[in-house]
Structure formats: C-alpha cells, structure tokens
Design a protein around this motif. Structure first.
Motif, PDB file in Angstrom:
ATOM      1  N   THR A  78     -23.383 -29.969  35.800  1.00 36.07           N
ATOM      2  CA  THR A  78     -23.311 -30.714  34.552  1.00 36.07           C
ATOM      3  C   THR A  78     -22.224 -30.217  33.611  1.00 36.07           C
ATOM      4  N   ILE A  79     -21.565 -29.141  33.937  1.00 37.59           N
ATOM      5  CA  ILE A  79     -20.546 -28.590  33.036  1.00 37.59           C
ATOM      6  C   ILE A  79     -19.302 -29.474  33.052  1.00 37.59           C
ATOM      7  N   GLU A  80     -18.948 -29.963  31.891  1.00 38.40           N
ATOM      8  CA  GLU A  80     -17.765 -30.809  31.762  1.00 38.40           C
ATOM      9  C   GLU A  80     -16.544 -30.008  31.328  1.00 38.40           C
ATOM     10  N   LEU A  81     -16.725 -29.035  30.444  1.00 36.93           N
ATOM     11  CA  LEU A  81     -15.594 -28.338  29.847  1.00 36.93           C
ATOM     12  C   LEU A  81     -15.762 -26.829  29.908  1.00 36.93           C
ATOM     13  N   SER A  82     -14.722 -26.154  30.363  1.00 35.71           N
ATOM     14  CA  SER A  82     -14.660 -24.693  30.312  1.00 35.71           C
ATOM     15  C   SER A  82     -13.588 -24.307  29.307  1.00 35.71           C
ATOM     16  N   ILE A  83     -13.959 -23.490  28.340  1.00 37.26           N
ATOM     17  CA  ILE A  83     -13.009 -22.989  27.354  1.00 37.26           C
ATOM     18  C   ILE A  83     -12.637 -21.567  27.779  1.00 37.26           C
ATOM     19  N   LYS A 128     -16.622 -19.898  17.452  1.00 35.80           N
ATOM     20  CA  LYS A 128     -16.022 -21.198  17.148  1.00 35.80           C
ATOM     21  C   LYS A 128     -16.102 -22.129  18.355  1.00 35.80           C
ATOM     22  N   ALA A 129     -15.814 -21.583  19.548  1.00 35.52           N
ATOM     23  CA  ALA A 129     -15.869 -22.403  20.755  1.00 35.52           C
ATOM     24  C   ALA A 129     -17.298 -22.873  21.032  1.00 35.52           C
ATOM     25  N   GLN A 130     -18.248 -21.968  20.890  1.00 33.62           N
ATOM     26  CA  GLN A 130     -19.648 -22.348  21.102  1.00 33.62           C
ATOM     27  C   GLN A 130     -20.110 -23.339  20.047  1.00 33.62           C
ATOM     28  N   GLY A 131     -19.640 -23.151  18.820  1.00 34.27           N
ATOM     29  CA  GLY A 131     -19.977 -24.092  17.758  1.00 34.27           C
ATOM     30  C   GLY A 131     -19.442 -25.477  18.045  1.00 34.27           C
ATOM     31  N   TYR A 132     -18.235 -25.542  18.608  1.00 27.11           N
ATOM     32  CA  TYR A 132     -17.680 -26.845  18.966  1.00 27.11           C
ATOM     33  C   TYR A 132     -18.525 -27.520  20.033  1.00 27.11           C
ATOM     34  N   LEU A 133     -18.900 -26.786  21.063  1.00 25.68           N
ATOM     35  CA  LEU A 133     -19.703 -27.364  22.143  1.00 25.68           C
ATOM     36  C   LEU A 133     -21.034 -27.882  21.603  1.00 25.68           C
ATOM     37  N   GLY A 170     -20.618 -27.478  28.151  1.00 27.34           N
ATOM     38  CA  GLY A 170     -19.534 -26.603  28.562  1.00 27.34           C
ATOM     39  C   GLY A 170     -19.906 -25.141  28.588  1.00 27.34           C
ATOM     40  N   GLU A 171     -18.891 -24.319  28.784  1.00 29.83           N
ATOM     41  CA  GLU A 171     -19.052 -22.874  28.862  1.00 29.83           C
ATOM     42  C   GLU A 171     -17.840 -22.200  28.240  1.00 29.83           C
ATOM     43  N   VAL A 172     -18.011 -20.960  27.851  1.00 25.64           N
ATOM     44  CA  VAL A 172     -16.908 -20.149  27.352  1.00 25.64           C
ATOM     45  C   VAL A 172     -16.654 -19.045  28.372  1.00 25.64           C
ATOM     46  N   VAL A 173     -15.421 -18.984  28.869  1.00 29.99           N
ATOM     47  CA  VAL A 173     -15.055 -18.026  29.903  1.00 29.99           C
ATOM     48  C   VAL A 173     -14.012 -17.065  29.337  1.00 29.99           C
ATOM     49  N   ILE A 174     -14.321 -15.781  29.394  1.00 30.10           N
ATOM     50  CA  ILE A 174     -13.387 -14.754  28.948  1.00 30.10           C
ATOM     51  C   ILE A 174     -12.756 -14.113  30.184  1.00 30.10           C
ATOM     52  N   ALA A 175     -11.460 -14.340  30.359  1.00 26.72           N
ATOM     53  CA  ALA A 175     -10.735 -13.773  31.496  1.00 26.72           C
ATOM     54  C   ALA A 175     -10.194 -12.418  31.058  1.00 26.72           C
ATOM     55  N   ASP A 176     -10.956 -11.377  31.333  1.00 24.20           N
ATOM     56  CA  ASP A 176     -10.593 -10.048  30.834  1.00 24.20           C
ATOM     57  C   ASP A 176      -9.614  -9.365  31.777  1.00 24.20           C
ATOM     58  N   ASN A 177      -8.539  -8.828  31.184  1.00 24.66           N
ATOM     59  CA  ASN A 177      -7.451  -8.257  31.959  1.00 24.66           C
ATOM     60  C   ASN A 177      -7.413  -6.731  31.903  1.00 24.66           C
ATOM     61  N   VAL A 232     -10.533 -27.929  31.556  1.00 30.25           N
ATOM     62  CA  VAL A 232     -10.349 -26.580  31.020  1.00 30.25           C
ATOM     63  C   VAL A 232      -9.486 -26.680  29.767  1.00 30.25           C
ATOM     64  N   ILE A 233      -9.901 -26.001  28.724  1.00 30.01           N
ATOM     65  CA  ILE A 233      -9.050 -25.822  27.552  1.00 30.01           C
ATOM     66  C   ILE A 233      -8.819 -24.330  27.409  1.00 30.01           C
ATOM     67  N   MET A 234      -7.561 -23.939  27.388  1.00 32.58           N
ATOM     68  CA  MET A 234      -7.217 -22.519  27.300  1.00 32.58           C
ATOM     69  C   MET A 234      -6.593 -22.223  25.940  1.00 32.58           C
ATOM     70  N   GLY A 235      -6.862 -21.028  25.449  1.00 29.66           N
ATOM     71  CA  GLY A 235      -6.293 -20.623  24.175  1.00 29.66           C
ATOM     72  C   GLY A 235      -6.430 -19.133  23.981  1.00 29.66           C
TER      73      GLY A 235
END
Length: 389
Positions: free
Chosen positions: A6-11, A28-33, A40-47, A88-91
C-alpha cells in the motif's frame, strides 16, 4: 496498518552526521504524509554517521538504511533501492527544503511524470540560503551547459528536492557516487525519453552549525566533467571538427604558395603547425565517434541521430582499414614523387621551402591514414562477440 503493497510514496533523505536537523526534517515529512493522506514512509539513507543520527531517525519511526559506500550518489541510490513506494521524493536532511509541502511533486507524479524537479529560482531562495557563487555562477552556468548539451527544459539542474517514479529511475542505470548524481539523474532521464516536469520549491538557510558537505569548486568540476563526458559532441566532435577543417583547408591553400593577409605572411612554417592542428582535430573527431560507438555497444543512454546511426552501421574494421590505407598510400605516393624528382636532379641541393611545402600534405595524409586504421582496429575489438555474465 500500512503494508508494503500500500505504500505510494517514499521520502528519502541522505544522511551523514545530520543530528542537528534530521529530527525536524523527519517530523515535517511525517506531518505531510499525515495531513495529505498519502500512504508513505520516511527512509534515512545513512552514510556512516557517528553523531547518533541513526538513533534519532529510528526513535521517530523512520526507516534507516545503512549505506557503506561513501558519497552523495551512493547514499541516495542505497535509499532509493531500499524504498518500498511507487514514487520517491528525495531531499537533503539539513532543513533547507520544506518536506511539509510536497503536494506539487505528488500531483505531477500521479499525473504520470517520471521525474519532477524542484526549481528554487522560481519558488524562492531565502537570503543566505545559497552562496552567491552558486546562485549567480555555479548553478546558472551548469544548468545552461546541461540545457545546451542535452534537449532539456529543466532550469535548475541541481535542486536537491525532486521526485520520481522509482521503477523509471532505476531503469536508466544511475552509476555516479558523488554530487554529480544530481546531474546524472536529469541527463539520463532526458536521454531515456522520460517525462520530466518542474515545479517551484523554496530553499531556506540550512539549520546546521557546521559547514556543508558540498565543496564548491571540486563538486562543480565534477558536475561539469560529467556533462562533458556524457556529450562527446561538445567535448570532442565540435572543437575537433573545427580544428580539422581549419587546419586542412589552410594547409591545402598554403600547399600552392605563401599567403599574405595584410602585413602578415603565412608560409611553410605555418603549414607545419597547421599539420599538427589538423591531426589533433581529426583525432578528436575519431575519439568522439569511437566514444559514441562504444556507448552504443554497451547500451548507454547517449544522444543519437540518423547521421550517427548511418555511420554506426558502416563503421567496421574493414572500412576503417581501407580508408586509412588509401590515405596512407596517397601520402606515401607524394613522398615517392618527391624522391623521384630529387633523384632526377642528381640528389643535389633542394629548395627547403618548396620541399617542405609538398612534404607537409604528404606527411599529413600518412598520419591521418594511420589514425584511421587504428580507429578501425578499435572498432574491430568492439565487434568481437563475447559472452557476458
């Protein structure tokens, strides 16, 4: 309960020691969803953060993806590949982009666009948010070059807030690991014929107390280098063709005698330098064609034309060898003719000017012939069938 189906958008946010601003970006991202009703979901790509960014993200309910390979592009690709959403929306996670207002991106994605770019110059740049060097030189110049080299209508090539259809972007084969990833997305999407649009977005001063990861001159050069390497026409073909034609035509003119332009005279010494210009220009043209043929052979996305496709069909080891051999033989014949004339005079003293005037075209033809033969041999290497893993 939200499921994978069911996930439409990954931030997706790339993260390297962003503890100061990460929480506010996630909220802010969770508030938007929550506000928009987008699943959707919020994904943190940690480097490789060492400041506790991972724990902050997990405590707030974001999903953390650990990406070992260092670099902006590597982090984002790791996050994109791990995303579960159709879009996917990246920022950036520095609180410079507003994750609470993503409606324009989602609307265009739902309308069928493959890539939706933010435009900071249309949406507004807060005072101090972008260094003058980037605002008035870096971004405008690189965007102009990108629009010139590729048929793109995007006016802000390097906006860090952008959305895309996940499958479409994964299909174009993104490979860069650093900041040039921003250019690669736009260039390859354009070359692949994806549907691209642009929406206004705002940029505000980031909330970090430390300097940004971006290095202006180094990363600017990496963007420019990528644009040049992905457009051999502008890097090699156009300047090479100009040098070749200028050198060749001028050499032919001087082969019939000296030329006087006003108070400036051109003679055999100029002819020698024109030989070098012609040879270098011809080599650049050959390199441009070989680069495009190699890219075509490997399946890279490159600008193509009917003229190039016709050349690609006819360019073989045999054709290159025959043309090169003909050029070499013609130059060699000129050399033989000069030798015969010298022998007929009893191998006596020669006019240096007259001898060089004729020797230059002969030497040039021999050089061009050898270059053509070697290019044909490289084409032969490309044509060897191989079994790929």
């Amino acid at each position: 309960m939200t499921t994978t189906a069911t996930i439409e958008l990954s931030i997706v946010m790339p993260c390297l020691n962003e503890a100061e601003t990460l929480a506010v970006c996630i909220r802010k991202a969770q508030g938007y969803l929550e506000r928009s009703g987008v699943v959707g979901e919020v994904v943190i790509a940690d480097n490789g953060s060492t400041d506790g960014s991972q724990e902050i993200a997990r405590d707030l309910g974001a999903r953390v993806v650990d990406v070992e390979a260092r670099g902006y592009g590597s982090a984002l690709m790791g996050g994109i590949e791990a995303s579960l959403g159709r879009y996917v929306i990246m920022g950036d996670a520095d609180d410079s982009y507003d994750f609470s207002n993503l409606d324009p991106f989602v609307e265009r994605l739902r309308a069928g666009d493959d890539l939706v770019m933010g435009n900071r110059f249309r949406g507004g740049i807060e005072p101090g948010a972008m260094p003058p060097l980037h605002k008035y030189l870096g971004n405008p110049v690189l965007t102009f070059i990108g629009r010139l080299f590729f048929p793109s209508q995007i006016r802000d090539f390097h906006c860090g807030l952008r959305g895309f259809n996940r499958e479409s972007i994964l299909a174009i084969g993104l490979i860069t690991t650093g900041m040039e990833f921003a250019s690669e997305v736009v260039v390859k999407s354009t070359l692949a014929g994806l549907t691209i649009s642009e929406v206004p977005t705002t940029l505000k001063k980031d909330g970090r107390s430390r300097p940004p990861h971006l290095r202006s001159w180094r990363d600017g050069w990496r963007h420019l280098r990528f644009l040049l390497l992905f457009s051999p026409r502008w890097l090699f073909l156009y300047p090479g063709a100009a040098a070749f034609l200028l050198g060749l035509i001028s050499s032919v003119v001087l082969a019939f005698g000296p030329v006087q332009v006003g108070s400036i005279g051109f003679n055999v010494s100029t002819q020698v330098y024109l030989l070098a210009l012609t040879s270098v220009g011809y080599q650049a043209v050959l390199f441009a064609l070989l680069a495009k043929l190699y890219a075509r052979h490997e399946g890279f996305f490159i600008p193509r034309s009917r003229a190039f496709e016709r050349i690609a069909e006819r360019a073989t080891l045999e054709s290159g060898a025959l043309i090169g051999l003909a050029l070499f033989v013609l130059g060699f014949v000129i050399g033989i003719a000069q030798f015969v004339a010298w022998a007929a005079s009893g191998f006596g003293e020669q006019s240096v000017v007259d001898t060089v005037r004729l020797a230059v075209p002969g030497a040039l033809l021999m050089i061009l012939g050898v270059q053509t033969i070697m290019a044909g041999m490289f084409l032969g290497i490309l044509a060897v069938p191989v079994r790929r893993r």
